[in-house]
Motif scaffolding. Sequence first.
Motif, mmCIF file in Angstrom:
data_model
loop_
_atom_site.group_PDB
_atom_site.id
_atom_site.type_symbol
_atom_site.label_atom_id
_atom_site.label_comp_id
_atom_site.label_asym_id
_atom_site.label_seq_id
_atom_site.Cartn_x
_atom_site.Cartn_y
_atom_site.Cartn_z
ATOM 1 N N TRP A 251 2.561 -4.881 1.516
ATOM 2 C CA TRP A 251 2.992 -3.492 1.456
ATOM 3 C C TRP A 251 1.891 -2.540 1.928
ATOM 4 C CZ3 TRP A 251 7.163 -0.786 1.481
ATOM 5 C CH2 TRP A 251 7.142 0.555 1.081
ATOM 6 N N ARG B 79 10.462 3.100 3.372
ATOM 7 C CA ARG B 79 9.648 2.743 2.201
ATOM 8 C C ARG B 79 10.521 2.670 0.946
ATOM 9 N NH1 ARG B 79 4.681 7.014 3.109
ATOM 10 N NH2 ARG B 79 3.991 6.218 5.136
ATOM 11 N N LYS B 80 11.419 3.625 0.819
ATOM 12 C CA LYS B 80 12.318 3.624 -0.340
ATOM 13 C C LYS B 80 13.197 2.383 -0.339
ATOM 14 C CE LYS B 80 15.640 6.571 -2.740
ATOM 15 N NZ LYS B 80 16.400 7.841 -2.697
ATOM 16 N N GLU C 205 9.784 7.433 5.289
ATOM 17 C CA GLU C 205 9.971 7.518 3.845
ATOM 18 C C GLU C 205 11.223 6.783 3.380
ATOM 19 O OE1 GLU C 205 9.300 8.063 0.022
ATOM 20 O OE2 GLU C 205 7.889 8.548 1.635
ATOM 21 N N PHE D 256 12.500 -0.611 0.966
ATOM 22 C CA PHE D 256 11.714 -1.779 0.576
ATOM 23 C C PHE D 256 11.409 -1.771 -0.914
ATOM 24 C CE2 PHE D 256 10.889 -2.327 5.100
ATOM 25 C CZ PHE D 256 10.837 -3.706 5.201
ATOM 26 N N ARG D 257 11.133 -0.608 -1.463
ATOM 27 C CA ARG D 257 10.868 -0.533 -2.907
ATOM 28 C C ARG D 257 12.105 -0.894 -3.715
ATOM 29 N NH1 ARG D 257 7.603 4.196 -1.580
ATOM 30 N NH2 ARG D 257 9.458 5.499 -1.905
ATOM 31 N N ASN D 258 13.274 -0.485 -3.203
ATOM 32 C CA ASN D 258 14.506 -0.713 -3.958
ATOM 33 C C ASN D 258 15.010 -2.159 -3.895
ATOM 34 O OD1 ASN D 258 14.613 1.952 -4.755
ATOM 35 N ND2 ASN D 258 15.986 2.581 -3.118
ATOM 36 N N SER E 170 3.255 -0.326 5.017
ATOM 37 C CA SER E 170 3.776 0.964 4.548
ATOM 38 C C SER E 170 3.315 2.166 5.372
ATOM 39 C CB SER E 170 3.420 1.174 3.071
ATOM 40 O OG SER E 170 2.018 1.188 2.888
ATOM 41 N N ILE F 258 13.025 -4.904 -3.984
ATOM 42 C CA ILE F 258 12.116 -5.864 -4.624
ATOM 43 C C ILE F 258 12.737 -6.432 -5.900
ATOM 44 C CG2 ILE F 258 9.908 -6.118 -5.809
ATOM 45 C CD1 ILE F 258 8.701 -4.222 -3.768
ATOM 46 N N LYS G 35 1.577 -6.742 -2.726
ATOM 47 C CA LYS G 35 0.698 -5.567 -2.647
ATOM 48 C C LYS G 35 -0.028 -5.526 -1.306
ATOM 49 C CE LYS G 35 -3.383 -3.560 -4.873
ATOM 50 N NZ LYS G 35 -4.289 -3.758 -3.744
#
Length: 286
Positions: free
Chosen positions: A118, A130-131, A127, A133-135, A122, A137, A115
């Motif tokens: 990020w 960011r997508k 965008e 990195f989110r995908n 971030s 994890i 957290k």
Amino acid sequence: MVARTEEIADQERPLLSHLRELALRLRRAFITLAIVFVILFAFDFRFITIYGYSIPIIYPNLFHSISTRLIVFFIHAELPPQLHLLNLNPFDTIYSSAYISFYFAFFVALPIIFKEIWGFISPGLYENERKLFRNIILPGITLFVAGSSFAYFIIVPFMMKFVLIFTQSLGVEPTLSLRAFISTLITLMLAVGLAFEFPLVMTILSYIGLVKAETWKKNWRWGVLGSFIIAWAISPGTTGGIIETTIGLILSALFFVGVAASSFAQKRRSASLELKQSLNSIKRNS
């Protein structure tokens, strides 16, 4: 001269602000890690019943802490009964408890660490980044847990049985240092867990355009060779090549999974870039 000084100050202020934010976030992550470490190292827990509900409470107990419970569990789960543990150095038990506490404290505090990291990086990402990195994890955590589980359930028990049989064949008393056992267990779980991230790293490199998927496919022999080199580097080296070969074969299979995933990621990236170019072309024409 005054205007020039003010201009330099204006340029430095954002950098100092970012450094302050980074220091603050790192401090929060470190404090979280330290708190969880202390709880695991020096506290125990028990359940109390309140209005029919069992509620866990923690209390200070250095000699029967959560980490010592874990050590006892690992001893009974991983060691053959004939292999006896010894405390060779005065602080081996403390070091062993600290190893266990830090390893599990890191994973308990990992959501907070993620957290904070990020929250710092971030704002500077696009965008699509960011997508990305989110995908990664969830797959990253899954692969690491799979690797650590493989080390815990397969490598360590087999290695301990091999050591026991080989030691008994020499007529030597089968003993092992407590610190050596715990450090070997934690090191193998960490190393194999990281090694299982192989396909994810390949996919990321292809998605961001640093390495083409065709390059992975064309150089598959080097990938297999690299898999066995990694297996040799992280293996305990006490099983006559059996564990090394097993890890090498699994990493080789993961390499080919990475080849397929890289090809898929590259196609998605190309499709995304084509879509953006089409939208930009439409905007310019309109």
